[in-house]
Design a protein around this motif. Structure first.
Motif, PDB file in Angstrom:
ATOM      1  N   SER A  15     -10.942   7.481 -47.034  1.00 33.49           N
ATOM      2  CA  SER A  15      -9.797   7.148 -45.840  1.00 33.49           C
ATOM      3  C   SER A  15      -8.500   7.720 -45.887  1.00 33.49           C
ATOM      4  N   PRO A  16      -7.824   8.139 -45.096  1.00 37.45           N
ATOM      5  CA  PRO A  16      -6.290   8.633 -45.210  1.00 37.45           C
ATOM      6  C   PRO A  16      -5.429   7.251 -45.581  1.00 37.45           C
TER       7      PRO A  16
ATOM      8  N   LEU B  84      -9.860   4.721 -38.969  1.00 34.64           N
ATOM      9  CA  LEU B  84     -10.594   6.090 -38.996  1.00 34.64           C
ATOM     10  C   LEU B  84     -12.036   5.899 -38.056  1.00 34.64           C
TER      11      LEU B  84
ATOM     12  N   GLN C 201     -11.264   6.291 -34.431  1.00 32.75           N
ATOM     13  CA  GLN C 201     -11.132   7.856 -34.116  1.00 32.75           C
ATOM     14  C   GLN C 201     -12.561   8.391 -33.990  1.00 32.75           C
ATOM     15  N   LEU C 202     -13.366   8.002 -35.051  1.00 33.30           N
ATOM     16  CA  LEU C 202     -14.804   8.466 -34.823  1.00 33.30           C
ATOM     17  C   LEU C 202     -15.610   8.060 -33.717  1.00 33.30           C
TER      18      LEU C 202
ATOM     19  N   SER D  88     -13.813   9.520 -30.470  1.00 27.78           N
ATOM     20  CA  SER D  88     -14.245  11.037 -30.301  1.00 27.78           C
ATOM     21  C   SER D  88     -15.613  11.268 -30.070  1.00 27.78           C
TER      22      SER D  88
ATOM     23  N   LEU E 297      -2.699   7.422 -36.789  1.00 25.38           N
ATOM     24  CA  LEU E 297      -3.611   8.584 -36.209  1.00 25.38           C
ATOM     25  C   LEU E 297      -3.309   8.919 -34.903  1.00 25.38           C
ATOM     26  N   PRO E 298      -3.255  10.053 -34.201  1.00 26.46           N
ATOM     27  CA  PRO E 298      -3.209  10.209 -32.791  1.00 26.46           C
ATOM     28  C   PRO E 298      -4.659   9.688 -32.445  1.00 26.46           C
ATOM     29  N   PHE E 299      -4.500   8.897 -31.134  1.00 23.64           N
ATOM     30  CA  PHE E 299      -5.720   8.185 -30.445  1.00 23.64           C
ATOM     31  C   PHE E 299      -5.843   8.928 -28.989  1.00 23.64           C
TER      32      PHE E 299
ATOM     33  N   LEU F 233      -3.117  15.617 -32.372  1.00 25.80           N
ATOM     34  CA  LEU F 233      -2.070  14.945 -31.399  1.00 25.80           C
ATOM     35  C   LEU F 233      -1.979  15.805 -30.361  1.00 25.80           C
TER      36      LEU F 233
ATOM     37  N   SER G  16      -5.188  14.856 -28.234  1.00 29.04           N
ATOM     38  CA  SER G  16      -5.177  13.475 -27.839  1.00 29.04           C
ATOM     39  C   SER G  16      -4.215  13.351 -26.512  1.00 29.04           C
TER      40      SER G  16
ATOM     41  N   ARG H 146      -5.290  11.929 -23.050  1.00 26.60           N
ATOM     42  CA  ARG H 146      -4.486  10.634 -22.372  1.00 26.60           C
ATOM     43  C   ARG H 146      -3.961  11.119 -20.981  1.00 26.60           C
TER      44      ARG H 146
ATOM     45  N   GLN I 199     -11.867  16.197 -46.227  1.00 24.73           N
ATOM     46  CA  GLN I 199     -11.260  15.197 -45.081  1.00 24.73           C
ATOM     47  C   GLN I 199     -11.126  15.536 -43.696  1.00 24.73           C
TER      48      GLN I 199
ATOM     49  N   PRO J 257     -11.904  13.329 -37.401  1.00 24.98           N
ATOM     50  CA  PRO J 257     -12.745  13.491 -36.161  1.00 24.98           C
ATOM     51  C   PRO J 257     -11.906  13.990 -35.128  1.00 24.98           C
ATOM     52  N   PHE J 258     -12.843  14.771 -34.300  1.00 28.01           N
ATOM     53  CA  PHE J 258     -12.077  15.665 -33.173  1.00 28.01           C
ATOM     54  C   PHE J 258     -12.904  15.309 -32.003  1.00 28.01           C
ATOM     55  N   PRO J 259     -11.778  15.077 -30.746  1.00 26.22           N
ATOM     56  CA  PRO J 259     -12.751  14.599 -29.678  1.00 26.22           C
ATOM     57  C   PRO J 259     -13.280  15.860 -28.787  1.00 26.22           C
TER      58      PRO J 259
END
Lengths: 349, 349
Positions: A94-95, A269, A272-273, A276, A300-302, B273, B276, B280, B298, B301-303
């Protein structure tokens, strides 16, 4: 000057620097007299005098005629007050873990300590993080040579390893992670507090059927009970990060009214997972309100609407290093636990 | 045994350990004879003999009667072949930087070197990363004491600082980041290669009006030209990470047909960023195909639907440490640049 005298002078220099660090002395502070230092450090006056002269030559101390000796540069990189080992977590996991490692080293340096990272080659890709101390042979070697004054650990240590450290009177501090941890010293985040705060936030956001997304582990069963009691919601357990995709699928198969309308997720994390996966499988049609535990220094951007229960990694590291140093100076076998303060923030990234 | 002799023996031990590391010796390898070592290390035979005895007592060497002395444990934590400084980047700026710091330290340890992190308190929150060496006073102090054999840097150094290091014949290696970097030694990712690979992937994915999302910096103007030539698309520049929200808004205001139908983003955090922000502001209505440069170890996760141009942080660190060690052993003032290999993968997280 023979080598023998040189060696004692070196030792005196080291002890004087340690003394400076221990007193938290600042630039411009006056150094105690050679006589006082000689008594305190249990070294000959001539040796202390030579060491002070040397430290003047190196620009660490500054003598003013008839006034005294002053501290010119309390930041003396390369000079070391204590040598501290850092047992790091799985590098890729994890970051947060990585940021933590770096802050811990940074704070050790700030306190004039040398921080030695014990590299995780042996524990990498291991799921069992127990017995990590024996996997880090370097730690034992350094302790047995008397070259390690304390240990910071991001991993949970087995009872055997804890006993080993305690037998050698090496203070060690577990830094980070959710409470409780059986380490001698620990700075942790209180899981009950996260659960309480999260439950309240979900209620305030109008969620009537929220869930808590947490690993399937004994540690979380009590939190799940508390969450149920406070919100009426249930805990959705996962075993591995790779489960989160199928978990999202399972929830999307439920009729919309049966799906949770909010999530408490004590791991950024994982949040995020999971979100996503929801978006990749179903677009933005189902993005319930999320309350996420996350480090303030690296949000982290959400993609969804979210609130964050923030903790400061910098503060965590500062307290862990402080607690450890206190125990290096005055060893006490008693367990000490610091609960890190939390605050609620909007995830603005 | 007097302290004077002890000190020379200590030096001999250190040089023998360095010799073991330099030869890349393994467990069971035979140590050269005391006579050979004495000549090579320019030390008295008696001193070398005593040092070898000491290293036997410590379990690092193993003597077999009438056969010779062998290496019992080439991993000798706490013994150090070289002391290497690590100038780290802004801690919070990206998870990649932190992962990189940890891998660099890990590889130094693996090669028997002690890695000293120069803490970034002084450069933290500074936008200008130039002159970072003078901000890290510790580096200069250690170099002037002759205690630093090489430097790994995650920051770009100013010409002044590069000259300073070169004057002292201290090899230094820039690790990570996009090419080119004017450092003495560097391991970098080729920006033109990323641009070419990304352009091809976008074309293959059927994008007809793609954009490249890149910082507004001189370094990227050539890449933007190349991108335009290969895809017909333009470069969308941003100045700070905080611009990405309003950039998303600006693009969402365009008529759907005018919006880019794909993005090349040479920074994984920027990609997170930006996407996301799109979600949003607009749900999943507009999530164009993305090609993202990201560390294989690393993947965030990407949406959205995405492809990754992967590089290995582990490999980057391994090569940087290797290049630096080579130059510590045989200093050459010539610039050397290693271009890290890239590969295309699906972001499966």
């Amino acid at each position: 000057m023979s080598d023998g005298i040189g060696k004692r002078t070196e030792l005196a220099k080291e002890l004087i620097v340690r003394e400076i660090w221990n007193r938290g002395a600042k630039q411009g502070d006056r150094l105690p007299s050679c006589g006082t230092l000689s008594k305190k450090l249990n070294l000959g006056r001539a040796t202390v005098f030579r060491a002070v002269k040397k430290l003047q030559e190196e620009g660490i101390l500054l003598a003013r005629d008839r006034v005294g000796v002053f501290i010119a540069d309390p930041k003396t990189p390369g000079r070391v007050s204590y040598q501290i080992g850092l047992l790091i977590g799985n590098m890729n996991s994890s970051p947060f873990n990585n940021l933590m490692s770096i802050y811990l080293q940074n704070h050790c340096n700030d306190k004039g300590c040398r921080c030695l990272m014990f590299h995780p080659a042996h524990v990498l890709h291991q799921t069992a993080l127990e017995d990590s101390l024996s996997a880090h042979l370097g730690v034992r070697q350094q302790i047995e040579r008397g070259e390690l004054h304390g240990l910071l650990t991001q991993l949970s240590l087995s009872e055997e390893n804890r006993d080993y450290l305690e037998k050698h009177r090496i203070p060690y501090c577990f830094a980070g992670g959710l409470s409780p941890n059986p380490a001698h010293l620990s700075v942790v985040i209180s899981l009950p507090e996260v659960t309480r705060m999260g439950s309240r936030r979900l209620s305030l956001a109008g969620c009537r059927n929220p869930s808590m997304l947490a690993p399937e582990a004994e540690q979380f069963s009590e939190a799940a009970e508390l969450f149920k009691k406070m919100t009426g919601g249930t805990c959705v357990p996962y075993q591995n990060l790779s489960d989160l995709g199928s978990l999202a699928q399972k929830i999307l198969r439920l009729p919309p009214k049966k799906r949770p309308d909010g999530f408490l997720i004590p791991d950024d994390l994982v949040a995020q997972l999971f979100y996503s996966a929801l978006i990749r499988q179903n677009g933005s049609g189902y993005l319930p309100h999320a309350v996420i535990l996350a480090p303030a220094e690296q949000l982290l951007p959400f993609p969804g609407e979210s609130e964050v229960i923030e903790f400061s990694v910098m503060e965590l590291a500062r307290r862990a290093v402080g607690l450890l140093l206190e125990n290096i100076r005055n060893y006490s076998p008693e367990r000490q636990e610091i609960i890190l303060p939390l605050k609620v923030g909007k995830n603005v990234l």
